[in-house]
Design a protein around this motif. Sequence first.
Motif, short mmCIF file in Angstrom:
data_model
loop_
_atom_site.label_atom_id
_atom_site.label_comp_id
_atom_site.label_asym_id
_atom_site.label_seq_id
_atom_site.Cartn_x
_atom_site.Cartn_y
_atom_site.Cartn_z
N SER A 173 13.20 -10.76 4.33
CA SER A 173 13.15 -9.77 3.26
C SER A 173 11.81 -9.04 3.32
O SER A 173 10.86 -9.51 3.91
N GLY A 174 11.77 -7.89 2.66
CA GLY A 174 10.51 -7.19 2.51
C GLY A 174 9.91 -6.59 3.77
O GLY A 174 8.71 -6.34 3.81
N THR A 212 8.10 -3.29 3.00
CA THR A 212 6.85 -3.36 2.25
C THR A 212 5.68 -3.55 3.20
O THR A 212 4.62 -2.93 3.04
N GLN A 213 5.89 -4.36 4.22
CA GLN A 213 4.79 -4.67 5.14
C GLN A 213 4.56 -3.54 6.13
O GLN A 213 3.42 -3.21 6.45
N GLN A 268 2.78 -0.73 4.43
CA GLN A 268 1.37 -1.05 4.23
C GLN A 268 0.58 -0.88 5.52
O GLN A 268 -0.54 -0.37 5.52
N LEU A 321 5.76 2.60 -1.95
CA LEU A 321 4.42 2.50 -1.38
C LEU A 321 3.99 3.82 -0.74
O LEU A 321 2.89 4.31 -0.97
N GLN A 359 -1.12 -10.97 0.14
CA GLN A 359 -0.08 -10.34 0.96
C GLN A 359 0.15 -11.15 2.23
O GLN A 359 1.29 -11.38 2.63
N PHE A 374 7.64 -14.02 1.52
CA PHE A 374 8.79 -13.16 1.24
C PHE A 374 8.43 -11.68 1.28
O PHE A 374 9.26 -10.84 0.95
N ASN A 375 7.18 -11.39 1.72
CA ASN A 375 6.72 -10.00 1.84
C ASN A 375 6.85 -9.24 0.53
O ASN A 375 7.14 -8.04 0.51
N ALA A 376 6.60 -9.93 -0.58
CA ALA A 376 6.75 -9.31 -1.89
C ALA A 376 5.48 -8.58 -2.34
O ALA A 376 5.49 -7.92 -3.37
N LEU A 377 4.40 -8.75 -1.60
CA LEU A 377 3.14 -8.12 -2.00
C LEU A 377 2.64 -7.17 -0.93
O LEU A 377 2.75 -7.45 0.27
N ALA A 378 2.09 -6.03 -1.39
CA ALA A 378 1.45 -5.11 -0.45
C ALA A 378 0.13 -4.67 -1.07
O ALA A 378 0.08 -4.26 -2.23
N VAL A 379 -0.94 -4.80 -0.29
CA VAL A 379 -2.27 -4.45 -0.79
C VAL A 379 -2.74 -3.20 -0.06
O VAL A 379 -2.85 -3.19 1.16
#
Lengths: 111, 312
Positions: free
Chosen positions: A48-49, A52-53, A56, A78, B73, B78-83
Amino acid sequence: MQVCISANSEYPDAQMDAKFGRCQYLLFIDTDTMKVESFPNAYKDAQSGAGTQVAQEVISRNPDALITGHVGPHAAELLKSSRIPVYSAEEVTVRTAIDDLLNDRLKQQDL
Amino acid sequence: MVIAVASGKGGTGKTTISTSLALVTPQVQFIDADVEEPNAHIFLQPDHLIQQSAALKIPSIDLSVCTRCGLCQEICEFNALAVLPESEKGPGNVFLFETLCHGCGACYHLCPENAITERAKEIGIVESGVFQNLQDENCEFIHGVLNLNESLTTPVIKDVKEQIDSQKTVIIDAPPGTSCPMIEAVEDSDFCILVTEPTPFGLHDLDLAVEVIRQMDIPHGVIVNRSQDRHNIITDYCGKRNIPILLQIPYSKRIAEGYSKGIPLVKIDPHYIKQFQEVLVAIQNQPPKDISSALNESLLYADPHFFDENAQ
């Protein structure tokens, strides 16, 4: 200018990858020198996600533009906040996509 | 003792079996762990329901303390955070994608600046109430209900199972399938009843469930629902693998009609009361090796002449 593009292989014979979060490679191209830096997408098989990565990663390299196909909702959030313009292209070659961008033939995505 | 009722394939009869088993069990506590679509309450009709919130602990980041180091991050599975780091464009930011967060707490524990606190995000409810078994005892009923739009079932199942009273005989109606929700529901049970039907899909998915239950080292037995022949593909399979058949319930339009009206099997046909009592005794008297030799021979079913007449 610095352009990031999602691609299915490393330049020079790469085609644009319509998937953003699960693309095969991210290419960063200096359109003045046509120098390319390519990165295999470490998140393409994430459970998942992925978006998002990858978003970033793109934002942290601060390109002037991003060319890709479909951006998922998390990546879109993002990218929108980063104010990096995101352009749509078909799965043409990277060269063609860059050429289209420089000649104002690409449509900007409304994220 | 904790008895879970699971299956591979959905719709085989877990709720039919678990509710009737509970009704004949003295000092029973019933747990409906199928939090995506709980339905046991339709058959057991509990009342005096009390609701509690089931919440996930998700991070809340104080941006004024956060240094944008990116450790949260990095650590998030679960890749739920992005900084987004500080730059000439601005002070940067930290994004939490709530729908990806599993509430594991790693970011909260590892932030070097203690910039993260935990906040409760309600993802469902746990309801508990009282129903009457056939001995007219007041018995505890608990189920969980996952909120619409949420996909993380396991934390709600965990909250439901926290209500388990180990002094009682606990019957858990598990969710269908063989993935995380089923595993969460049957984990730590003393016995697992696998309910199936004698069809190719029923057999295929029973095999998957058996593999999971064996990996979890939980003693188990099979109940065949909607059976039409005494010997069928399920009895063959169980015979080869030495899995006891606890009960076969013949296919019956009358049972299906009663079920559609929300009537438990033991009330549609009281002959089943004795059958389910015998299933309970067999389970309580394990080890399964003994069940295997005793029951595989007898193959309990409600009407001894059913398979002769092939009635519906």
